[in-house]
Write a protein that holds these residues in place. Structure first.
Motif, mmCIF file in Angstrom:
data_model
loop_
_atom_site.group_PDB
_atom_site.id
_atom_site.type_symbol
_atom_site.label_atom_id
_atom_site.label_comp_id
_atom_site.label_asym_id
_atom_site.label_seq_id
_atom_site.Cartn_x
_atom_site.Cartn_y
_atom_site.Cartn_z
ATOM 1 N N TRP A 98 -5.410 -1.372 -0.064
ATOM 2 C CA TRP A 98 -5.055 -2.374 0.932
ATOM 3 C C TRP A 98 -6.230 -3.314 1.173
ATOM 4 C CZ3 TRP A 98 -0.068 -2.179 2.557
ATOM 5 C CH2 TRP A 98 0.619 -0.989 2.356
ATOM 6 N N LYS A 99 -5.948 -4.610 1.195
ATOM 7 C CA LYS A 99 -6.965 -5.639 1.411
ATOM 8 C C LYS A 99 -6.770 -6.240 2.803
ATOM 9 C CE LYS A 99 -8.531 -9.987 -0.647
ATOM 10 N NZ LYS A 99 -9.927 -9.830 -0.567
ATOM 11 N N LEU A 100 -7.864 -6.378 3.528
ATOM 12 C CA LEU A 100 -7.832 -6.919 4.881
ATOM 13 C C LEU A 100 -7.316 -8.353 4.885
ATOM 14 C CD1 LEU A 100 -8.631 -6.518 7.911
ATOM 15 C CD2 LEU A 100 -10.865 -7.484 7.291
ATOM 16 N N ASN B 193 -7.790 -11.283 6.839
ATOM 17 C CA ASN B 193 -8.776 -11.689 7.830
ATOM 18 C C ASN B 193 -8.187 -12.704 8.791
ATOM 19 O OD1 ASN B 193 -11.171 -11.730 9.154
ATOM 20 N ND2 ASN B 193 -12.358 -12.592 7.471
ATOM 21 N N SER C 37 -13.133 -4.326 4.511
ATOM 22 C CA SER C 37 -12.393 -5.363 3.783
ATOM 23 C C SER C 37 -11.325 -4.767 2.874
ATOM 24 C CB SER C 37 -13.342 -6.242 2.976
ATOM 25 O OG SER C 37 -14.071 -5.454 2.061
ATOM 26 N N GLU C 38 -11.515 -3.501 2.518
ATOM 27 C CA GLU C 38 -10.535 -2.841 1.655
ATOM 28 C C GLU C 38 -10.437 -1.365 2.028
ATOM 29 O OE1 GLU C 38 -10.115 -4.021 -2.635
ATOM 30 O OE2 GLU C 38 -10.793 -1.962 -2.911
ATOM 31 N N TYR D 279 -2.605 4.696 11.268
ATOM 32 C CA TYR D 279 -2.209 3.929 10.091
ATOM 33 C C TYR D 279 -0.688 3.903 10.045
ATOM 34 C CZ TYR D 279 -7.015 4.952 8.690
ATOM 35 O OH TYR D 279 -8.380 5.062 8.649
ATOM 36 N N SER E 55 -5.980 -4.167 13.037
ATOM 37 C CA SER E 55 -6.312 -4.893 11.814
ATOM 38 C C SER E 55 -5.122 -4.783 10.864
ATOM 39 C CB SER E 55 -7.550 -4.284 11.137
ATOM 40 O OG SER E 55 -8.669 -4.370 11.995
ATOM 41 N N THR E 56 -4.857 -5.875 10.162
ATOM 42 C CA THR E 56 -3.701 -5.924 9.262
ATOM 43 C C THR E 56 -4.193 -6.040 7.823
ATOM 44 O OG1 THR E 56 -2.461 -7.059 10.995
ATOM 45 C CG2 THR E 56 -1.548 -7.149 8.783
ATOM 46 N N TYR E 57 -3.517 -5.313 6.944
ATOM 47 C CA TYR E 57 -3.868 -5.284 5.520
ATOM 48 C C TYR E 57 -2.613 -5.585 4.692
ATOM 49 C CZ TYR E 57 -8.218 -2.979 6.841
ATOM 50 O OH TYR E 57 -9.432 -2.697 7.391
ATOM 51 N N LYS E 58 -2.851 -6.093 3.477
ATOM 52 C CA LYS E 58 -1.749 -6.268 2.515
ATOM 53 C C LYS E 58 -2.102 -5.483 1.257
ATOM 54 C CE LYS E 58 -3.554 -10.483 0.492
ATOM 55 N NZ LYS E 58 -3.340 -11.848 0.140
ATOM 56 N N ARG F 72 -2.973 -4.592 -2.374
ATOM 57 C CA ARG F 72 -3.726 -5.310 -3.392
ATOM 58 C C ARG F 72 -3.109 -5.116 -4.734
ATOM 59 N NH1 ARG F 72 -9.645 -4.047 -5.210
ATOM 60 N NH2 ARG F 72 -8.550 -3.407 -7.018
#
Length: 174
Positions: free
Chosen positions: A34-36, A38, A77-78, A141, A169-172, A174
């Motif tokens: 998962w990538k942040l 931002n 960040s990840e 999570y 914080s939200t992630y998508k 990768r």
């Protein structure tokens, strides 16, 4: 009942939440890298939460504690999550943590201090609690509502803070 009608009924029940997947399966859906995303809004909310939680501290302590909280709450960040049944592996910022959901707390050392980590499930979400001398951090999570993203809800309680620091914080994928 015909097969088509049965299939339609079953998929309708699943979509409407009448039947749901097991908590372990819901947790398995978190597996991935998962990538942040931002977001300036999320950053501003995190900093505002730090400000609110430190407002009652003496002024000579406030700026240093706000600085440390800013560092400790900066989201990685990840993230990489591997979940299979009750076994979970979380990786980020060069560290890996292996836990068993519902298992005993695992001792660990962070920044030269002793702490413990424990994983549980709450409402189908993965909850990791880190407890040390300075306080407790709870990371929840969960998948986003559309199922395409990961949302990390954090609550940080420390002895000196008047209120917990809460942020998201939200992630998508990768």
């Amino acid at each position: 009942m015909t097969r088509i009608a049965f299939s339609f009924l079953l998929s309708s029940l699943l979509m409407n939440g009448v039947l749901s997947t097991s908590p372990a399966r819901a947790q398995d859906a978190l597996t991935g890298t998962w990538k942040l995303v931002n977001s300036s809004t999320e950053t501003a909310q995190r900093l505002a939460a730090i400000e609110a939680s430190t407002q009652d501290l003496p002024s000579f302590m406030r700026s240093r504690i706000k600085e440390r909280l800013g560092e400790k709450t900066t989201p990685p960040s990840e993230l990489r999550i591997r979940a299979k049944g009750d076994e979970v592996e979380l990786s980020g910022q060069g560290r890996t943590l292996r836990l068993t959901v519902g298992g005993a707390a695992v001792p660990l050392e962070m920044e030269g201090r002793r702490a413990s980590a424990q994983a549980t499930r709450k409402n189908g979400n993965l909850v990791v609690t880190l407890q040390g001398d300075g306080g407790v951090r709870t990371n929840t999570y969960r998948l986003s509502k559309d199922g395409q993203g990961l949302v990390l809800d954090v609550e940080f309680n420390a002895q000196r803070l008047s209120t917990p620091v809460r942020y998201q914080s939200t992630y998508k994928r990768r």
